[in-house]
Write an enzyme that holds these catalytic residues in place. Structure first.
Site, PDB file in Angstrom:
ATOM      1  N   GLN A 108      -0.572  -1.451   0.799  1.00  7.61           N
ATOM      2  CA  GLN A 108      -0.623  -2.585   0.469  1.00  7.61           C
ATOM      3  C   GLN A 108      -2.129  -3.236   1.314  1.00  7.61           C
ATOM      4  OE1 GLN A 108       2.831  -4.315   2.081  1.00  7.61           O
ATOM      5  NE2 GLN A 108       4.051  -4.641   0.347  1.00  7.61           N
ATOM      6  N   TYR A 125       4.575  -2.520 -13.297  1.00  3.27           N
ATOM      7  CA  TYR A 125       3.970  -2.657 -14.148  1.00  3.27           C
ATOM      8  C   TYR A 125       4.907  -3.155 -15.137  1.00  3.27           C
ATOM      9  CZ  TYR A 125      -1.038  -1.847 -12.344  1.00  3.27           C
ATOM     10  OH  TYR A 125      -1.627  -2.397 -11.217  1.00  3.27           O
TER      11      TYR A 125
END
Length: 363
Positions: A123, A223
């Site tokens: 991250q 996505y």
């Protein structure tokens, strides 16, 4: 490890790959030397003196062990790279295969930040998300700038002014930031995404959920899956019936490595009220609106279409700061204590490497 920070040469690019804050942290870590090109941070408001104070030296960044960039190197810059050198940046591996192959042919080991796996452990290296945050914020400001009316409700001696109605299509990082910013500016904000799972995130920001009755699955990496032709047609028909209710629309739909899906046809634009605004965050890859002109701000059917590209570069100070922290995290992963240690069995190292990967490494 000697790390070079060149000045970006892509037209309009104002960001820099490392800022003095992260240069100072890397310089303080054992094993890193930082070399910054003269004026590399000027466009982002980071002067050379700040780099020197942080521990860097001003010199030739291309004569180093590792070059860190924002944008992919030009042909001239590729010629300055040498075998065994490491390159880190947004390298566009899905759309510029020839450039990646040229890096491999030069013996460069290249790591594309857009290829960093979207896993919890990575991250801190997620530059796509950090730059999308900047883009989403700026998109809401552009909508407010070009809309010929107030965003918030105003109660004045001359009467009450109703708030603007804003629709954000796409609830990824950019979309959620656009929603949050539009809400802070006082607009009545509505969000939509083909992934019904994000409805809770939209509503948690105080926005409404636009239910068009068209949903799609979430693809790998978080996505949205591109809609089928039938789903796209149904969505467009639903949008035509609803979009005229809004004063400003911000679109953020993107598919990695492919042209942006067209989700606002010309007929939808024609149905909007004169003075309405569409801010197309997908203009970099063609645009979500059929009438968007990438890189331009135009008026069509009385509607202002904002197709400004590379929005993060319009806010280079904080965009660079966030990007720099992503680069720092990846550098420390690849070279703990300044010593390059490429573990090809590691998901991050293998996944981000687009050129120079050793044989037998995971694809």
């Amino acid at each position: 490890m000697r790390v070079g920070i060149p000045r970006e040469t892509t037209e309009g690019e104002r960001r820099v790959a490392l800022v003095p804050e992260t240069v100072g942290k890397l310089a303080a870590a054992q094993g890193f030397e930082l070399v910054v090109e003269l004026g590399a941070g000027d466009a982002a408001s980071f002067p050379d003196d700040a780099y020197v104070e942080a521990g860097a030296t001003v010199g030739d960044p291309w004569e180093t062990d590792c070059v860190v960039k924002v944008r992919k190197p030009s042909a001239e810059e590729r010629g300055r790279l040498h075998s065994s050198q490491v390159l880190i940046g947004f390298l566009e591996p899905l759309s510029d295969q020839a450039g990646v192959e040229a890096l491999a042919a030069a013996g460069v080991t290249a790591f594309a930040l857009e290829s960093v796996p979207r896993i919890t452990r990575a991250q801190a290296m997620d530059a796509l998300s950090s730059q999308a945050t900047v883009g989403g914020y700026k998109a809401a400001l552009l909508a407010a700038e070009h809309l010929p009316r107030f965003f918030p409700m105003l109660m004045t001696a001359a009467g009450t002014v109703p708030p603007a109605k804003v629709l954000v299509i796409g609830a990824g990082v950019a979309g959620l930031q656009a929603i949050a910013t539009a809400r802070r500016l006082g607009a009545v904000t509505t969000g939509f995404d083909v992934r019904p799972a994000v409805r809770e995130q939209i509503e948690s920001l105080g926005a409404k959920w636009l239910d068009l009755g068209v949903t799609g699955a979430e693809a790998e990496g978080g996505y949205a899956r591109e809609l089928t032709a039938e789903e796209m047609q149904a969505q467009q028909q639903a949008l035509e019936g609803r979009i005229a209710d809004f004063d400003a629309v911000i679109t953020t739909a993107a598919v990695p490595g492919r042209p942006a899906p067209t989700i606002i046809p010309a007929a939808t634009v024609a149905a909007m009220r004169p003075g309405s605004v569409i801010v197309d965050l997908a203009a970099d890859t063609g645009g979500n609106c059929e009438l968007t002109e990438p890189g331009e701000i135009v008026v069509r059917e009385g509607v202002t279409l904002v197709g400004t590209t590379n929005l993060p570069s319009t806010m280079p100070y904080h965009a660079s700061m966030l990007y720099s922290r992503n680069v720092q995290a990846l550098l420390l992963h690849l070279a703990p204590e300044g010593e390059l240690t490429l573990d090809w069995s590691d998901e991050i190292t293998s996944g981000a490497c687009v050129a120079g990967k050793k044989e037998g490494a995971p694809a």
